[in-house]
Design an enzyme around this catalytic site. Structure first.
Site, PDB file in Angstrom:
ATOM      1  N   CYS A  89     -11.845  13.884   4.717  1.00  0.00           N
ATOM      2  CA  CYS A  89     -12.752  12.849   4.905  1.00  0.00           C
ATOM      3  C   CYS A  89     -12.635  12.731   6.468  1.00  0.00           C
ATOM      4  O   CYS A  89     -11.559  12.424   7.213  1.00  0.00           O
ATOM      5  CB  CYS A  89     -12.368  11.461   4.411  1.00  0.00           C
ATOM      6  N   CYS A  96     -10.933   9.436   8.259  1.00  0.00           N
ATOM      7  CA  CYS A  96      -9.564   9.038   7.934  1.00  0.00           C
ATOM      8  C   CYS A  96      -8.510   9.947   8.858  1.00  0.00           C
ATOM      9  O   CYS A  96      -8.530  10.895   8.898  1.00  0.00           O
ATOM     10  CB  CYS A  96      -9.548   9.292   6.394  1.00  0.00           C
ATOM     11  N   CYS A 102       0.917  -1.152   0.039  1.00  0.00           N
ATOM     12  CA  CYS A 102       0.133   0.094   0.148  1.00  0.00           C
ATOM     13  C   CYS A 102       0.973   1.390  -0.097  1.00  0.00           C
ATOM     14  O   CYS A 102       1.631   1.623   0.945  1.00  0.00           O
ATOM     15  CB  CYS A 102      -0.873  -0.013   1.214  1.00  0.00           C
ATOM     16  N   HIS A 138     -18.743   4.746   0.143  1.00  0.00           N
ATOM     17  CA  HIS A 138     -18.845   4.954   1.919  1.00  0.00           C
ATOM     18  C   HIS A 138     -20.529   5.429   2.077  1.00  0.00           C
ATOM     19  O   HIS A 138     -20.600   5.421   3.352  1.00  0.00           O
ATOM     20  CB  HIS A 138     -17.916   5.745   2.244  1.00  0.00           C
ATOM     21  N   CYS A 188      -6.306   0.354   7.006  1.00  0.00           N
ATOM     22  CA  CYS A 188      -6.816   1.442   5.960  1.00  0.00           C
ATOM     23  C   CYS A 188      -7.329   2.574   6.783  1.00  0.00           C
ATOM     24  O   CYS A 188      -7.899   2.430   7.905  1.00  0.00           O
ATOM     25  CB  CYS A 188      -8.032   0.996   5.365  1.00  0.00           C
ATOM     26  N   GLY A 207      -2.932  10.316   1.104  1.00  0.00           N
ATOM     27  CA  GLY A 207      -3.018  10.901  -0.084  1.00  0.00           C
ATOM     28  C   GLY A 207      -4.035  10.462  -0.899  1.00  0.00           C
ATOM     29  O   GLY A 207      -4.618   9.379  -0.911  1.00  0.00           O
ATOM     30  N   GLU A 208      -4.528  11.544  -1.902  1.00  0.00           N
ATOM     31  CA  GLU A 208      -5.368  11.408  -2.985  1.00  0.00           C
ATOM     32  C   GLU A 208      -4.627  11.029  -4.214  1.00  0.00           C
ATOM     33  O   GLU A 208      -3.995  12.202  -4.760  1.00  0.00           O
ATOM     34  CB  GLU A 208      -6.612  12.455  -3.121  1.00  0.00           C
TER      35      GLU A 208
END
Ligand code: SAH
Length: 364
Positions: free
Chosen positions: A132, A135, A121, A232, A356, A175-176
């Protein structure tokens, strides 16, 4: 003279460049173009960690590269081992910032007892600005994007600490990835290059919170890595509470964009869905999720909510609770009745805050 680490920190990276970019580097150095392929192979095929070990190059060229470039883009600061075999890497970057990567062995094992898959990952940014509410990374804010070299070096460094080859890569660390599209795709082109045998495109997954222009770009560019979408919620009202990005790109547009993606690529999509107690775990949710899942070939990856109490959440975040194991199973059963392909994401690494959504640096 500068201390060694500071000297190196100011230098450009050697990792993360394509062969064409390396060719330009060598031409600029007044060297032969074919050195580019030799260095590329040394870095990614033979995975030699230091220019001094690149014996296909003459000694004076090795010395020149050592003087002008940084061979390592990330440096291991610490390595934590979970009881379930998961490893969490803390990597330092040249500017003193730190990121995390997680290596997760699959629960399924081969006849010899070794895990069938080993998934890395990878982080794509230092922190994240999507906010979010569930997170941990969101509490860090965004410091900067990672370079292609920093992305690919997470793989190379983690591989040094795994006896078996890493088989899968997921861009699901900090990160995105869509907000750092170019660097992520450049790193991916090297990772997926048949010559490097690092990881196959079908074993590479990009997960997005729903940055729709990125999805359109992947479709238009014919990218063959897998796409996962953090869904979600089954209503815009709930989703926007969980993920502020849903204000900018609402749920109906997300679904339309995925339709477009499927039409263009004919590739299935994975929905990620954290099951929160009393928030998105009702019969109506299961039915709506079923309808969304049947629009195109999909899998639904259910994720238990990993509590992030260590970030001291307040307000809505503090109210979020995981569904009980019984409710979680009930929700799976309802989805299966809806003909949904359901998978459950394991909570590997929970004991070392490596599951996660738990990546945040307590040190920062
Ligand atoms: N920014 C990307 C990728 C990083 S997160 C994205 O949003 O998809 C990888 C996955 O972990 C996402 O599905 C994310 O929603 C999920 N996640 C985040 N926090 C979590 C938590 N506390 N518990 C369980 N899953 C979480």
């Amino acid at each position: 003279m500068l201390p060694a680490r500071d000297r190196v920190a100011g230098l450009p990276e050697l990792k993360g460049l394509t062969v064409a970019q390396l060719e330009q580097v060598f031409l600029d150095l007044g060297q032969k173009k074919y050195r580019a392929q030799q260095v590329y192979d040394a870095l990614y095929v033979h995975r030699i960690p230091d220019v001094h070990g690149m014996t296909t190059l003459p000694a004076d060229l090795r010395a020149l590269l050592h003087e002008r470039f940084r061979t390592s883009s990330v440096e291991l600061e610490s390595l934590q081992h979970s009881e379930d075999g998961t490893k969490k890497f803390l990597f330092a970057l040249h500017d003193g910032r730190v990121i995390e990567s997680v290596l997760i062995p699959s629960e399924m094992v081969e006849a010899d007892g070794k895990p069938r898959r080993r998934t890395l990952c990878i982080s794509t940014q230092v922190g994240c600005n999507l906010g979010c509410t569930f997170c941990a990374t969101a509490t860090m804010k965004l410091a900067r994007n990672l370079s292609a070299g920093e992305i690919i070096d997470q793989f190379l460094q983690a591989q040094l600490h795994s006896e078996q080859p890493i088989t899968n890569v997921v861009f699901m660390g900090m990160g995105e990835p869509m907000n750092n599209y170019d660097n992520v795709m450049q790193a991916t082109s090297i990772l997926n290059d048949q010559r490097t045998l690092m990881v196959a495109p079908r074993r590479t997954t990009l997960s997005t919170a729903g940055v729709l222009p990125g999805i359109v770009r992947m479709a238009d560019e014919g990218r063959i890595i897998k796409l996962a979408l953090s869904l979600h919620a089954t209503t815009q009202e709930t989703r926007v509470k969980l993920m502020p990005i849903a204000k900018k790109w609402p749920l109906d547009q997300v679904l339309e964009t995925l339709d477009y993606y499927y039409k263009k690529t004919r590739k299935s999509v994975t929905y990620e869905y954290i099951v929160f107690k009393g928030l998105n775990d009702t019969l109506d949710d299961a039915r709506r999720l079923g309808r969304m899942a049947r629009r195109l070939p999909t899998k639904v990856n259910l994720i238990p909510f990993h509590e992030i109490d260590f970030t001291h959440p307040t307000g809505f975040s503090a109210e979020l609770k995981p569904a009980s194991p019984e409710r979680f199973q009930w929700f799976i059963d309802r989805l299966r009745e809806e003909d949904v392909r359901v998978l459950v994401r394991s909570s590997s690494g929970l004991d070392i805050d490596a599951a996660c959504g738990q990546l945040a640096l307590s040190a920062s």
